[in-house]
Design a protein around this motif. Structure first.
Motif, PDB file in Angstrom:
ATOM      1  N   UNK A  69      24.894 -79.444  30.244  1.00 51.39           N
ATOM      2  CA  UNK A  69      24.812 -78.415  29.228  1.00 51.39           C
ATOM      3  C   UNK A  69      23.060 -78.330  29.297  1.00 51.39           C
ATOM      4  N   UNK A  70      22.153 -79.814  30.120  1.00 56.77           N
ATOM      5  CA  UNK A  70      20.986 -79.538  30.317  1.00 56.77           C
ATOM      6  C   UNK A  70      20.941 -80.628  31.745  1.00 56.77           C
ATOM      7  N   UNK A  71      19.401 -80.630  32.213  1.00 58.22           N
ATOM      8  CA  UNK A  71      19.037 -81.496  33.035  1.00 58.22           C
ATOM      9  C   UNK A  71      19.549 -83.332  32.460  1.00 58.22           C
ATOM     10  N   UNK A  72      20.327 -83.892  33.369  1.00 48.76           N
ATOM     11  CA  UNK A  72      20.247 -85.434  32.951  1.00 48.76           C
ATOM     12  C   UNK A  72      20.365 -86.294  34.113  1.00 48.76           C
ATOM     13  N   UNK A  73      19.923 -86.287  34.972  1.00 47.88           N
ATOM     14  CA  UNK A  73      19.619 -87.229  36.565  1.00 47.88           C
ATOM     15  C   UNK A  73      21.041 -87.217  37.254  1.00 47.88           C
ATOM     16  N   UNK A  74      20.566 -87.374  38.380  1.00 47.29           N
ATOM     17  CA  UNK A  74      21.806 -88.127  39.220  1.00 47.29           C
ATOM     18  C   UNK A  74      23.000 -88.625  38.939  1.00 47.29           C
ATOM     19  N   UNK A  75      22.127 -90.350  37.914  1.00 44.96           N
ATOM     20  CA  UNK A  75      23.812 -91.454  37.856  1.00 44.96           C
ATOM     21  C   UNK A  75      23.957 -90.939  36.938  1.00 44.96           C
ATOM     22  N   UNK A  76      23.684 -89.704  35.778  1.00 45.71           N
ATOM     23  CA  UNK A  76      24.519 -89.715  35.096  1.00 45.71           C
ATOM     24  C   UNK A  76      25.305 -87.924  35.335  1.00 45.71           C
ATOM     25  N   UNK A  79      28.644 -90.197  37.073  1.00 42.01           N
ATOM     26  CA  UNK A  79      29.611 -90.400  36.449  1.00 42.01           C
ATOM     27  C   UNK A  79      29.982 -89.742  36.006  1.00 42.01           C
ATOM     28  N   UNK A  80      29.855 -88.709  35.370  1.00 37.54           N
ATOM     29  CA  UNK A  80      30.766 -87.530  35.105  1.00 37.54           C
ATOM     30  C   UNK A  80      31.601 -86.998  35.999  1.00 37.54           C
TER      31      UNK A  80
END
Length: 375
Positions: A69-76, A79-80
């Motif tokens: 839904x929004x920018x959450x970054x590389x790590x996130x 993980x998802x």
């Protein structure tokens, strides 16, 4: 057939992803032992990267999209992507791959071969024979890249892996399952995810294999590598190593041993100066007092996860502890007695230190392998 999913995180990678996916799909045609898929994890890119992927999906069912839904970054994103791949797509293996062609897609079959040969985690390495970084990089960037990896190797005292910061990897499901509870997005966010993930996998004892590849500069789009990268990475490295040290058996054993050393030293001084007891006997008596202290502290702190609590068990373990520690007591008496006999009584403290050092090494082995052995 085993299933592998290549996870590609994107943010404003419209031009790159439109080129990379067709190349990967063409590479898949030459892979017969794995069912290959692509999962693009897009952080709602303003350039509509997701729309490009949706158009490709219409023609290629092995391409998938997960839209954040929004920018959450590389790590996130990773993980998802792993959760989507392993939990819902029933994958056996996932790849981490950038969309910008810095990771060579033609290395995918080589990664799969390493997995087929028994690797649990395959790391694309720029710093082993056959790997490289761009020769035209400025000295500052080369320095940060090379030294950054050396910092990881030195701080974590592991020199078997040469590329800690790269993000080109293949990961078995068993590896992800073993570390998934430790890689929450707040703890391993951004590019620190790569260092933290590898660190945790190493500590679990999985088989890791490095495959060399030539790292390329991106030809389009903008780098997501910001100034916070170095700060966050260093913070993770120092914090993680500190936590490992202060929670380790050896560190706690050293603290307990230090306390025992003080007790033993004080007893030696008191027994010899106040009571006139011969140095060897005084040292042995002080050692026994220290043993009582060491048993209590080791049982309830050093080896707390293996501690015994019932009165009968405590008595039994204490007897075992004394028997096992008797060797250290004998060593102290012999070393101090012989040392002072052949040198001078004034050097009794020096010989005491030597005896304690030998005894501590023997004690740690005995305590961890015999008294508080793993069940």
């Amino acid at each position: 057939m085993k299933k592998a999913v290549i996870i590609i995180p994107t943010y404003n990678e419209r031009e790159n992803i439109s080129k990379l996916i067709p190349i990967l799909l063409d590479i898949f045609k030459g892979i017969s032992t794995w069912d290959m898929h692509i999962l693009v994890v897009d952080d709602s890119s303003p350039d509509k990267t997701a729309d490009v992927v949706r158009e490709i999906i219409k023609k290629h069912p092995k391409v998938h999209l997960h839209l954040n839904a929004k920018k959450a970054g590389l790590g996130h994103a990773y993980i998802v992507g792993m959760e989507e791949s392993f939990d819902r797509m029933n994958a056996d293996l996932v790849f981490e791959m950038d969309a910008d062609f810095q990771h060579d897609p033609y290395k995918v079959p080589e990664f799969l071969q390493a997995v087929d040969n028994g690797a649990d985690l395959v790391v694309g390495s720029r710093y082993i024979k056959g790997g490289s970084i761009p020769s035209h990089w400025k000295l500052q960037r080369k320095f940060l890249s090379v030294v950054g990896n050396w910092v990881n190797m030195v701080v974590f005292t592991n020199f078997s892996i040469h590329d800690w910061t790269g993000g080109f990897r293949a990961i078995r499901k068993s590896v992800f399952e073993a570390v998934r509870d430790d890689i929450g997005e707040k703890r391993l966010s951004g590019y620190t995810f790569q260092i933290g993930f590898l660190h945790k996998v190493l500590r679990k004892g999985f088989k890791i294999v490095e495959v060399p590849f030539a790292f390329k500069d991106r030809t389009s789009g903008e780098s997501k590598l910001g100034p916070d990268y170095i700060r966050n990475a260093l913070l993770y490295i120092v914090t993680a190593r500190y936590q490992e040290i202060v929670t380790s058996h050896i560190f706690k054993f050293g603290i307990v041993g230090g306390i025992g050393f003080v007790i033993n030293a004080v007893a030696l001084a008191v027994f010899t100066s106040k009571f006139g007891i011969e140095a060897g006997n005084a040292s042995a008596m002080g050692a026994e007092i220290a043993i009582v202290s060491n048993f209590i502290l080791n049982n309830f702190w050093t080896f707390s996860e293996r501690q015994v609590n019932t009165p009968v068990a405590l008595i039994k373990k204490f007897i075992q502890f004394n028997i096992a520690s008797a060797g250290a007591v004998v060593i102290q008496k012999v070393v101090v007695t012989l040392g002072t006999s052949y040198t001078s009584d004034n050097l009794k403290f020096l010989w005491f230190v030597v005896a304690v050092a030998i005894g501590m090494v023997l004690n740690y082995v005995i305590y961890s392998k015999v008294i508080w052995k793993k069940k």
